[in-house]
Design an enzyme around this catalytic site. Sequence first.
Site, PDB file in Angstrom:
ATOM      1  N   HIS A 100       0.858  -1.193   0.000  1.00 25.71           N
ATOM      2  CA  HIS A 100       0.000   0.000   0.000  1.00 25.71           C
ATOM      3  C   HIS A 100       0.890   1.237   0.000  1.00 25.71           C
ATOM      4  O   HIS A 100       1.950   1.240   0.615  1.00 25.71           O
ATOM      5  CB  HIS A 100      -0.904   0.023   1.246  1.00 25.71           C
ATOM      6  CG  HIS A 100      -2.102   0.901   1.073  1.00 25.71           C
ATOM      7  ND1 HIS A 100      -2.045   2.256   1.268  1.00 25.71           N
ATOM      8  CD2 HIS A 100      -3.365   0.612   0.682  1.00 25.71           C
ATOM      9  CE1 HIS A 100      -3.252   2.766   1.038  1.00 25.71           C
ATOM     10  NE2 HIS A 100      -4.062   1.805   0.678  1.00 25.71           N
ATOM     11  N   ASP A 121      -7.868  -5.345  -0.207  1.00 26.90           N
ATOM     12  CA  ASP A 121      -8.324  -6.259  -1.264  1.00 26.90           C
ATOM     13  C   ASP A 121      -7.980  -7.714  -1.003  1.00 26.90           C
ATOM     14  O   ASP A 121      -8.409  -8.592  -1.755  1.00 26.90           O
ATOM     15  CB  ASP A 121      -7.715  -5.820  -2.602  1.00 26.90           C
ATOM     16  CG  ASP A 121      -8.357  -4.530  -3.077  1.00 26.90           C
ATOM     17  OD1 ASP A 121      -7.627  -3.577  -3.382  1.00 26.90           O
ATOM     18  OD2 ASP A 121      -9.599  -4.458  -3.085  1.00 26.90           O
TER      19      ASP A 121
HETATM   20  C1  SDX Z   1      -6.300  -0.098  -3.045  1.00 28.39           C
HETATM   21  O1  SDX Z   1      -4.547   4.364  -2.137  1.00 28.39           O
HETATM   22  C2  SDX Z   1      -5.475   3.751  -1.516  1.00 28.39           C
HETATM   23  O2  SDX Z   1      -5.883   4.131  -0.427  1.00 28.39           O
HETATM   24  C3  SDX Z   1      -6.045   2.561  -2.273  1.00 28.39           C
HETATM   25  C4  SDX Z   1      -7.045   1.726  -1.504  1.00 28.39           C
HETATM   26  C5  SDX Z   1      -8.332   2.479  -1.255  1.00 28.39           C
HETATM   27  O3  SDX Z   1      -9.029   2.145  -0.292  1.00 28.39           O
HETATM   28  O4  SDX Z   1      -8.695   3.329  -2.121  1.00 28.39           O
HETATM   29  O5  SDX Z   1      -6.493   1.313  -0.279  1.00 28.39           O
HETATM   30  C6  SDX Z   1      -7.455   0.497  -2.322  1.00 28.39           C
HETATM   31  O6  SDX Z   1      -6.038   0.250  -4.154  1.00 28.39           O
HETATM   32  C7  SDX Z   1      -5.468  -1.109  -2.328  1.00 28.39           C
HETATM   33  C8  SDX Z   1      -4.244  -1.582  -3.189  1.00 28.39           C
HETATM   34  C9  SDX Z   1      -4.737  -2.694  -4.127  1.00 28.39           C
HETATM   35  N1  SDX Z   1      -3.635  -3.085  -5.068  1.00 28.39           N
HETATM   36  C10 SDX Z   1      -2.983  -4.215  -4.943  1.00 28.39           C
HETATM   37  O7  SDX Z   1      -3.143  -5.035  -4.055  1.00 28.39           O
HETATM   38  C11 SDX Z   1      -1.975  -4.456  -6.069  1.00 28.39           C
HETATM   39  C12 SDX Z   1      -0.634  -4.901  -5.477  1.00 28.39           C
HETATM   40  N2  SDX Z   1      -0.053  -3.791  -4.711  1.00 28.39           N
HETATM   41  C13 SDX Z   1       0.948  -2.997  -5.377  1.00 28.39           C
HETATM   42  O8  SDX Z   1       0.745  -2.806  -6.740  1.00 28.39           O
HETATM   43  C14 SDX Z   1       1.383  -1.780  -4.590  1.00 28.39           C
HETATM   44  O9  SDX Z   1       1.562  -2.174  -3.293  1.00 28.39           O
HETATM   45  C15 SDX Z   1       0.521  -0.530  -4.604  1.00 28.39           C
HETATM   46  C16 SDX Z   1       0.195  -0.085  -5.983  1.00 28.39           C
HETATM   47  C17 SDX Z   1      -0.747  -0.758  -3.861  1.00 28.39           C
HETATM   48  C18 SDX Z   1       1.303   0.561  -3.913  1.00 28.39           C
HETATM   49  O10 SDX Z   1       2.439   0.716  -4.656  1.00 28.39           O
HETATM   50  P1  SDX Z   1       3.534   1.836  -4.358  1.00 28.39           P
HETATM   51  O11 SDX Z   1       3.244   2.574  -3.109  1.00 28.39           O
HETATM   52  O12 SDX Z   1       3.685   2.618  -5.616  1.00 28.39           O
HETATM   53  O13 SDX Z   1       4.781   0.954  -4.033  1.00 28.39           O
HETATM   54  P2  SDX Z   1       5.934   0.642  -5.062  1.00 28.39           P
HETATM   55  O14 SDX Z   1       5.324   0.016  -6.295  1.00 28.39           O
HETATM   56  O15 SDX Z   1       6.766   1.858  -5.223  1.00 28.39           O
HETATM   57  O16 SDX Z   1       6.747  -0.481  -4.297  1.00 28.39           O
HETATM   58  C19 SDX Z   1       7.659  -0.124  -3.258  1.00 28.39           C
HETATM   59  C20 SDX Z   1       8.453  -1.407  -3.020  1.00 28.39           C
HETATM   60  C21 SDX Z   1       8.991  -2.003  -4.324  1.00 28.39           C
HETATM   61  O17 SDX Z   1      10.139  -2.774  -3.991  1.00 28.39           O
HETATM   62  P3  SDX Z   1      11.614  -2.169  -4.385  1.00 28.39           P
HETATM   63  O18 SDX Z   1      11.639  -1.960  -5.893  1.00 28.39           O
HETATM   64  O19 SDX Z   1      11.745  -0.869  -3.618  1.00 28.39           O
HETATM   65  O20 SDX Z   1      12.581  -3.237  -3.942  1.00 28.39           O
HETATM   66  O21 SDX Z   1       7.576  -2.402  -2.467  1.00 28.39           O
HETATM   67  C22 SDX Z   1       7.450  -3.468  -3.381  1.00 28.39           C
HETATM   68  C23 SDX Z   1       7.908  -2.963  -4.732  1.00 28.39           C
HETATM   69  O22 SDX Z   1       8.392  -4.029  -5.525  1.00 28.39           O
HETATM   70  N3  SDX Z   1       6.042  -3.840  -3.441  1.00 28.39           N
HETATM   71  C24 SDX Z   1       5.607  -5.076  -3.602  1.00 28.39           C
HETATM   72  C25 SDX Z   1       4.208  -4.992  -3.590  1.00 28.39           C
HETATM   73  N4  SDX Z   1       3.835  -3.715  -3.439  1.00 28.39           N
HETATM   74  C26 SDX Z   1       4.980  -3.004  -3.344  1.00 28.39           C
HETATM   75  N5  SDX Z   1       6.265  -6.235  -3.752  1.00 28.39           N
HETATM   76  C27 SDX Z   1       5.500  -7.341  -3.905  1.00 28.39           C
HETATM   77  N6  SDX Z   1       4.145  -7.331  -3.916  1.00 28.39           N
HETATM   78  C28 SDX Z   1       3.471  -6.190  -3.754  1.00 28.39           C
HETATM   79  N7  SDX Z   1       2.118  -6.191  -3.767  1.00 28.39           N
END
Ligand code: SDX
Length: 392
Positions: free
Chosen positions: A261, A315
């Site tokens: 998140h 989710d």
């Molecule tokens: C919702 O914003 C909100 O409030 C949204 C929400 C709402 O109520 O409206 O809460 C609802 O959208 C929940 C999120 C649902 N999405 C998912 O479950 C999809 C999987 N999650 C990711 O895509 C991600 O966590 C996000 C999009 C939710 C957040 O991404 P960020 O903040 O842009 O984080 P990032 O992509 O910059 O990642 C930071 C690090 C990375 O590692 P490094 O490159 O630094 O080594 O964390 C890792 C990422 O690879 N990472 C994950 C991960 N999410 C982040 N690694 C593995 N699995 C994941 N799900």
Amino acid sequence: MTFCEYRPGLEGIPATQSSISFVDGQRGILEYRGINIEELAQHSTFLETSYLLIYGSLPSQEELAEFEHEIRFHRRLKYRIRDMMKCFPESGHPMDALQACAAALGLFYSRRALDNPDYIRAAVVRLLAKIPTMVAAFQMMRKGNDPIQPRDDLDYAANFLYMLNEQEPDPLAARIFDICLTLHAEHTINASTFSAMVTASTLTDPYAVIASAVGTLAGPLHGGANEEVIEMLEEIGSIENVEPYLESCIQRKAKIMGFGHRVYKVKDPRATILQELAEQLFEKFGRDHYYDIAITLEKAVEERLGHKGIYPNVDFYSGLVYRKMGIPTDLFTPVFAIARVAGWLAHWKEQLNENRIFRPTQIYTGMRGTPYVPIEKRQSEQDQQLLNLVTG
Ligand code: SDX
């Protein structure tokens, strides 16, 4: 004017000032108008919570009764919207159908009377009342059936579940579904809410605002993740396969759906409540074997990625609750939209109260002073590459 440095995805950059909801991502706190989500989940209903979000305080008994009555009265759809749905392909995604129907509402109601409180109230009521009917109608029509008319004797949650299959839901299932709607109603400046605010800031009609937000919520990184979580659990298939699956994701730097998140760096408080709701349903209606895979995956992800703040978000468990209620997987995100309409409307009203059209700037990285080359003098990409090769 002070300029902030560029942050991809506007991470950490305030886009507005708001008093609607508050999140503490380090301590796993979510409050709507100052009331914590655990209290609202336990004591409130989705419509009472919607009133709180949209009008800023809990309603009196009379205010709530009037709000509920207005919404019951406006649940039905214009027949032309139902006729429009008949032209939609059965294979189309329900979020695309919902976005089209939400926008179509604007064809029936005058635009831009945004300075008229009655117009604002009517839009709030119509959107809260009609969005569930649209989702249920598309579900019935894509199966070749007539849509089921809303029942005024059923409350908001029970009526939606009834319209999905013409069966009155179990009271526990209806109550749990209503709590799910409360949990999904609002979450500060997430992508779809920001989309609603940007659209609202141009002073277009509220139906276009909600259509923008629905399109944004549909993405797999946002509201679409709940559907992807079930597909992921199906792909994992067994507890034994959890570790190999996780290892593969980590090796491929693939995101694990339902985890991570932008704000929460601990377990999303909504995920904790949704897990409890799932367990209540399993106790009464039987355990879902995907749940054992899910809790094994949660433990494994915490061990491997907890240090990076990767924990379950809203989710991760919601789909298991909806599955146990018999809601089809591709309706999970439309259900998220039904709930989030309350938050989108609250931010729409707040934006109008102190509006300034969104128009950010950029850091330009392109060319300057490029000459226009007549087409007969232009070289194709291949010729240019060949020329570069020859001339070195
Ligand atoms: C919702 O914003 C909100 O409030 C949204 C929400 C709402 O109520 O409206 O809460 C609802 O959208 C929940 C999120 C649902 N999405 C998912 O479950 C999809 C999987 N999650 C990711 O895509 C991600 O966590 C996000 C999009 C939710 C957040 O991404 P960020 O903040 O842009 O984080 P990032 O992509 O910059 O990642 C930071 C690090 C990375 O590692 P490094 O490159 O630094 O080594 O964390 C890792 C990422 O690879 N990472 C994950 C991960 N999410 C982040 N690694 C593995 N699995 C994941 N799900």
